[in-house]
Design a protein around this motif. Structure first.
Motif, PDB file in Angstrom:
ATOM      1  N   CYS A 100      35.086  64.334  16.936  1.00  0.00           N
ATOM      2  CA  CYS A 100      36.338  64.917  17.437  1.00  0.00           C
ATOM      3  C   CYS A 100      37.234  65.411  16.305  1.00  0.00           C
ATOM      4  CB  CYS A 100      37.100  63.889  18.270  1.00  0.00           C
ATOM      5  SG  CYS A 100      36.318  63.479  19.843  1.00  0.00           S
ATOM      6  N   LEU A 101      37.472  64.545  15.322  1.00  0.00           N
ATOM      7  CA  LEU A 101      38.481  64.841  14.309  1.00  0.00           C
ATOM      8  C   LEU A 101      37.972  65.739  13.195  1.00  0.00           C
ATOM      9  CD1 LEU A 101      40.227  61.359  13.928  1.00  0.00           C
ATOM     10  CD2 LEU A 101      40.739  63.209  15.517  1.00  0.00           C
ATOM     11  N   PHE A 102      36.714  65.576  12.805  1.00  0.00           N
ATOM     12  CA  PHE A 102      36.243  66.279  11.620  1.00  0.00           C
ATOM     13  C   PHE A 102      35.307  67.439  11.932  1.00  0.00           C
ATOM     14  CE2 PHE A 102      37.178  61.893  10.213  1.00  0.00           C
ATOM     15  CZ  PHE A 102      38.360  62.213   9.580  1.00  0.00           C
ATOM     16  N   ASP A 103      34.464  67.301  12.946  1.00  0.00           N
ATOM     17  CA  ASP A 103      33.602  68.429  13.308  1.00  0.00           C
ATOM     18  C   ASP A 103      34.373  69.455  14.139  1.00  0.00           C
ATOM     19  OD1 ASP A 103      31.621  67.081  12.006  1.00  0.00           O
ATOM     20  OD2 ASP A 103      30.653  66.320  13.815  1.00  0.00           O
ATOM     21  N   LEU A 104      35.175  68.978  15.095  1.00  0.00           N
ATOM     22  CA  LEU A 104      35.906  69.885  15.989  1.00  0.00           C
ATOM     23  C   LEU A 104      37.369  70.043  15.606  1.00  0.00           C
ATOM     24  CD1 LEU A 104      34.471  68.611  19.394  1.00  0.00           C
ATOM     25  CD2 LEU A 104      33.788  70.640  18.111  1.00  0.00           C
ATOM     26  N   GLU A 105      37.854  69.181  14.712  1.00  0.00           N
ATOM     27  CA  GLU A 105      39.248  69.208  14.259  1.00  0.00           C
ATOM     28  C   GLU A 105      40.231  69.087  15.425  1.00  0.00           C
ATOM     29  OE1 GLU A 105      40.149  72.206  11.395  1.00  0.00           O
ATOM     30  OE2 GLU A 105      38.320  71.870  10.266  1.00  0.00           O
ATOM     31  N   LEU A 106      39.907  68.202  16.371  1.00  0.00           N
ATOM     32  CA  LEU A 106      40.840  67.877  17.439  1.00  0.00           C
ATOM     33  C   LEU A 106      41.896  66.919  16.894  1.00  0.00           C
ATOM     34  CD1 LEU A 106      38.312  67.207  20.357  1.00  0.00           C
ATOM     35  CD2 LEU A 106      39.411  69.366  19.746  1.00  0.00           C
ATOM     36  N   GLN A 107      42.983  66.800  17.625  1.00  0.00           N
ATOM     37  CA  GLN A 107      44.049  65.872  17.257  1.00  0.00           C
ATOM     38  C   GLN A 107      44.209  64.839  18.366  1.00  0.00           C
ATOM     39  OE1 GLN A 107      45.735  66.100  14.302  1.00  0.00           O
ATOM     40  NE2 GLN A 107      44.497  67.884  13.756  1.00  0.00           N
ATOM     41  N   THR A 108      44.457  63.575  17.993  1.00  0.00           N
ATOM     42  CA  THR A 108      44.783  62.569  18.999  1.00  0.00           C
ATOM     43  C   THR A 108      46.287  62.591  19.238  1.00  0.00           C
ATOM     44  OG1 THR A 108      45.012  60.840  17.317  1.00  0.00           O
ATOM     45  CG2 THR A 108      42.857  61.076  18.365  1.00  0.00           C
ATOM     46  N   CYS A 109      46.682  62.407  20.484  1.00  0.00           N
ATOM     47  CA  CYS A 109      48.108  62.414  20.814  1.00  0.00           C
ATOM     48  C   CYS A 109      48.297  61.665  22.127  1.00  0.00           C
ATOM     49  CB  CYS A 109      48.639  63.847  20.927  1.00  0.00           C
ATOM     50  SG  CYS A 109      47.848  64.818  22.229  1.00  0.00           S
ATOM     51  N   GLY A 110      49.544  61.441  22.495  1.00  0.00           N
ATOM     52  CA  GLY A 110      49.851  60.843  23.790  1.00  0.00           C
ATOM     53  C   GLY A 110      49.172  59.517  24.032  1.00  0.00           C
ATOM     54  N   VAL A 111      49.185  58.622  23.022  1.00  0.00           N
ATOM     55  CA  VAL A 111      48.549  57.314  23.183  1.00  0.00           C
ATOM     56  C   VAL A 111      49.410  56.444  24.101  1.00  0.00           C
ATOM     57  CG1 VAL A 111      47.691  55.262  22.003  1.00  0.00           C
ATOM     58  CG2 VAL A 111      47.531  57.494  20.885  1.00  0.00           C
ATOM     59  N   THR A 112      48.824  55.978  25.200  1.00  0.00           N
ATOM     60  CA  THR A 112      49.520  55.103  26.137  1.00  0.00           C
ATOM     61  C   THR A 112      48.695  53.833  26.329  1.00  0.00           C
ATOM     62  OG1 THR A 112      48.423  55.890  28.156  1.00  0.00           O
ATOM     63  CG2 THR A 112      50.293  57.189  27.345  1.00  0.00           C
ATOM     64  N   SER A 113      49.164  52.962  27.197  1.00  0.00           N
ATOM     65  CA  SER A 113      48.406  51.738  27.476  1.00  0.00           C
ATOM     66  C   SER A 113      47.125  52.034  28.242  1.00  0.00           C
ATOM     67  CB  SER A 113      49.270  50.761  28.284  1.00  0.00           C
ATOM     68  OG  SER A 113      49.667  51.355  29.513  1.00  0.00           O
ATOM     69  N   LYS A 114      47.018  53.242  28.817  1.00  0.00           N
ATOM     70  CA  LYS A 114      45.832  53.607  29.595  1.00  0.00           C
ATOM     71  C   LYS A 114      44.787  54.349  28.778  1.00  0.00           C
ATOM     72  CE  LYS A 114      48.123  53.838  34.102  1.00  0.00           C
ATOM     73  NZ  LYS A 114      48.396  54.689  35.288  1.00  0.00           N
ATOM     74  N   GLY A 115      45.201  55.075  27.747  1.00  0.00           N
ATOM     75  CA  GLY A 115      44.247  55.853  26.969  1.00  0.00           C
ATOM     76  C   GLY A 115      44.949  56.771  25.991  1.00  0.00           C
ATOM     77  N   PHE A 116      44.238  57.825  25.561  1.00  0.00           N
ATOM     78  CA  PHE A 116      44.825  58.769  24.614  1.00  0.00           C
ATOM     79  C   PHE A 116      44.278  60.162  24.898  1.00  0.00           C
ATOM     80  CE2 PHE A 116      40.923  57.236  22.713  1.00  0.00           C
ATOM     81  CZ  PHE A 116      40.343  58.358  22.151  1.00  0.00           C
ATOM     82  N   ALA A 117      45.038  61.168  24.475  1.00  0.00           N
ATOM     83  CA  ALA A 117      44.646  62.556  24.706  1.00  0.00           C
ATOM     84  C   ALA A 117      44.037  63.154  23.449  1.00  0.00           C
ATOM     85  CB  ALA A 117      45.860  63.377  25.141  1.00  0.00           C
ATOM     86  N   LEU A 118      43.160  64.134  23.657  1.00  0.00           N
ATOM     87  CA  LEU A 118      42.604  64.941  22.575  1.00  0.00           C
ATOM     88  C   LEU A 118      43.139  66.357  22.735  1.00  0.00           C
ATOM     89  CD1 LEU A 118      38.928  63.635  22.635  1.00  0.00           C
ATOM     90  CD2 LEU A 118      40.612  63.243  20.823  1.00  0.00           C
ATOM     91  N   GLU A 119      43.655  66.885  21.649  1.00  0.00           N
ATOM     92  CA  GLU A 119      44.343  68.174  21.675  1.00  0.00           C
ATOM     93  C   GLU A 119      43.586  69.189  20.831  1.00  0.00           C
ATOM     94  OE1 GLU A 119      48.211  68.912  19.437  1.00  0.00           O
ATOM     95  OE2 GLU A 119      48.940  68.470  21.466  1.00  0.00           O
ATOM     96  N   ALA A 120      43.410  70.398  21.369  1.00  0.00           N
ATOM     97  CA  ALA A 120      42.762  71.493  20.646  1.00  0.00           C
ATOM     98  C   ALA A 120      43.702  72.686  20.625  1.00  0.00           C
ATOM     99  CB  ALA A 120      41.440  71.879  21.311  1.00  0.00           C
ATOM    100  N   ASP A 121      43.975  73.200  19.430  1.00  0.00           N
ATOM    101  CA  ASP A 121      44.856  74.371  19.284  1.00  0.00           C
ATOM    102  C   ASP A 121      46.198  74.156  19.976  1.00  0.00           C
ATOM    103  OD1 ASP A 121      42.928  75.773  17.840  1.00  0.00           O
ATOM    104  OD2 ASP A 121      41.980  76.516  19.661  1.00  0.00           O
ATOM    105  N   GLY A 122      46.734  72.939  19.860  1.00  0.00           N
ATOM    106  CA  GLY A 122      48.049  72.660  20.422  1.00  0.00           C
ATOM    107  C   GLY A 122      48.066  72.417  21.918  1.00  0.00           C
ATOM    108  N   ARG A 123      46.894  72.305  22.550  1.00  0.00           N
ATOM    109  CA  ARG A 123      46.832  72.094  23.994  1.00  0.00           C
ATOM    110  C   ARG A 123      45.930  70.906  24.310  1.00  0.00           C
ATOM    111  NH1 ARG A 123      44.049  76.355  25.577  1.00  0.00           N
ATOM    112  NH2 ARG A 123      42.214  75.263  26.328  1.00  0.00           N
TER     113      ARG A 123
END
Length: 330
Positions: A103-126
């Motif tokens: 996710c982070l190095f091959d696709l350069e996604l960003q982790t965001c929106g970490v909650t008690s349920k999970g976390f989001a993966l963001e691509a190009d700001g979305r």
């Protein structure tokens, strides 16, 4: 009682929201269920709720064995995982390293929106995927731009038919909702590249038109000297992802963004590239990128102790822009 209902019941007990009619033998049975389903952290949290001598001696011996096995399994799992932290910097989830590397190095996604349920993966700001119901064996992907029927069709047409059974169907036929799929971590690691590319194609990022020069396919900038040396301070990132982050002032020592080059090492030649740009980075940009990690895992594993003990990472320019020599000097 089905698996998910049992898990919710255990979670409620651990959160102090139920348990008036729960006796020691019931908790023992829960711990057995946790051991079977790899809910190891739940088992360890349940164990103190079984008072001494509250069960037959045979059950207490079995309980000690189950708790010991869960502890060993959880420790092993955590050694092979990276911690996803919440906004307060506290560890929230443990996720296998291969998946996060993809996710982070091959696709350069960003982790965001970490909650008690999970976390989001963001691509190009979305946001494209929300990862939830995380366990040592699997998780659930919630996809923002596709429904269950579209996802199932795409999986079948792209060689992932074996994953279709994991797609969660809407409770009401014909209802429109974002797709969800239960998936094991190895399958998630194999799928993520193709899936993210498809999600980007569904709703491509629209950027304002700006005048740009053509991407630089080979670095036209001279190396900033014959050799650079630096110490790696981000040792957690190095250990988890095999990432070598170089000081920003040495950026132009290397080729442009995502231009392949060779590192000569004591373990053979390694082809890698500078990564970690922004969503607007152009291939070949001499100022974009912060580190390189591609294909470095064997070399980093072989020299991890030297680097963590303060050894100088030394990179010499053999043929600027094409070939470099990588070593560690104490």
């Amino acid at each position: 009682m089905n698996k998910e209902k049992q898990k919710r019941q255990i979670r409620m007990f651990l959160d102090g929201k139920g348990g008036k009619d729960v006796d020691a033998f019931c908790i023992y049975q829960w711990i057995e269920r946790c051991h079977f389903h790899s809910w190891w952290d739940y088992a360890l949290r349940l164990a103190p709720s079984v008072p001494p001598n509250s069960l037959d001696q045979h059950y207490h011996k079995r309980l000690d064995f189950l708790v010991s096995e869960c502890r060993k399994s959880l420790e092993q799992f955590n050694r092979e995982c990276v911690q996803i932290r919440n906004s307060s910097g506290q560890p929230q989830f443990s996720v296998p390293v291969p998946f996060m590397e993809a996710c982070l190095f091959d696709l350069e996604l960003q982790t965001c929106g970490v909650t008690s349920k999970g976390f989001a993966l963001e691509a190009d700001g979305r946001r494209v995927i929300f990862v939830e119901e995380i366990t040592p064996k699997n998780c659930i992907f919630r996809l923002f731009d596709i429904d269950a029927e579209e996802l199932s069709s795409w999986l079948r047409s792209h060689g992932f038919e074996h994953l279709v059974n994991g797609v969660v169907r809407p409770k009401r036929e014909g209802s429109q909702q974002t797709a969800q799929m239960r998936i094991t971590w190895p399958d998630a690691t194999n799928l993520i590249d193709s899936l993210v590319s498809h999600l980007k194609d569904i709703r491509p990022v629209v950027r304002p038109a700006v005048a740009r020069t053509a991407p630089i396919r080979a670095s036209s900038y001279p190396a900033s000297g014959k050799m650079i040396q630096f110490r790696v301070t981000a040792t957690h990132t190095l250990r988890s992802y095999s990432v070598i982050t170089f000081p920003p002032e040495h950026r132009r020592f290397f080729p442009g963004y995502k231009i392949p080059f060779i590192l000569q090492t004591d373990m053979g030649d390694i082809e890698t590239q500078v990564a970690s740009g922004t969503s607007r980075s152009e291939i070949g940009d001499p100022d974009e990128g912060k580190y390189f990690s591609k294909n470095l895992k064997p070399w980093v594993r072989g020299h991890l102790n030297e680097i963590e003990e303060g050894g100088l990472v030394t990179i010499e320019s053999v043929e600027p822009g094409q070939i470099y020599r990588l070593s560690v000097k104490r």
